[in-house]
Enzyme design. Sequence first.
Site, short mmCIF file in Angstrom:
data_model
loop_
_atom_site.label_atom_id
_atom_site.label_comp_id
_atom_site.label_asym_id
_atom_site.label_seq_id
_atom_site.Cartn_x
_atom_site.Cartn_y
_atom_site.Cartn_z
N THR A 23 -5.16 -44.45 17.74
CA THR A 23 -6.12 -45.06 18.48
C THR A 23 -7.03 -46.46 18.50
OG1 THR A 23 -7.17 -43.10 19.07
CG2 THR A 23 -5.32 -43.13 20.09
N ARG A 24 -7.66 -45.81 17.17
CA ARG A 24 -8.94 -47.06 17.34
C ARG A 24 -8.18 -48.06 15.99
NH1 ARG A 24 -12.70 -42.39 13.84
NH2 ARG A 24 -10.73 -41.74 13.15
N MET A 25 -7.33 -48.18 16.32
CA MET A 25 -7.19 -49.48 15.15
C MET A 25 -7.01 -50.97 15.78
SD MET A 25 -6.62 -48.15 12.24
CE MET A 25 -5.77 -49.74 11.30
#
Length: 258
Positions: A23-25
């Site tokens: 999700t942080r990409m």
Amino acid sequence: MNSGPSPTHGTALAVILAAGKGTRMNSDLPKVLCPVVDRPMIHFVLDAATRAGIGKKVVVIGYEKQAVRDELQTRGESDIVFAEQNEQLGTGHAVQMCREHLEGHDGLTLVIAGDSPLVQSESLKTLIEHFEKTRPALLLGTLTKDDPTGLGRIVRDDSGQFTGIVEHKDATEEQRQIKEVNMSTYLFSTPDLLWALSNLSNDNAQGEYYLTDCARLLNESGRAVEALPVLKDCESLSINNPEELKLVDQTMRAMGYA
């Protein structure tokens, strides 16, 4: 840098964890398909496993699972199979989804992350050779790191025997001085892995099943658990956001991957 292929260890199987979204990409791609050195990162993990002599590879897929299947089918390899983790309930749960591929397999099972493109085949070969000599229930591939902040520490007794993994947030001040860290590289005796998976609990704050708990369960049951600090510094580089992806890409180019 990884060397050429080795003779295949017929009794070695790999589980590659590749179900996460990342999700942080800041990308709609499943994390393992985000490119490093112009290639989806999971290819480098599979290449290293193959070069280490591992035959069958079970890839655990979840988020955008068809995209991962389609990408890996471009490799044209018959020894890649898939297991689906449709609920993200932890690393232990991901391996539980592989049970049908593990049952009846009495050799070793390597479990590694699909988002670790700097895994080195030489490190895997060293671990496999050690495993085949000592035949523990579990061998952890670990790393000695000058700054181990945030990572799980490998705890040993006075004789140097493995006693457990303690996460950074749970570690005492004394344990935080430990430099040997867990790198999520696991070599299991498959029957012992199946036993541990059957005994995993999700009684924790996240309600998830953790693969690290297998080490504790096996150790508490009197089975042999070992840790070998043979991983290289480059193998500690993780990818959780675009900045780390860029650093890994630069490192791999400098190491001659491109």
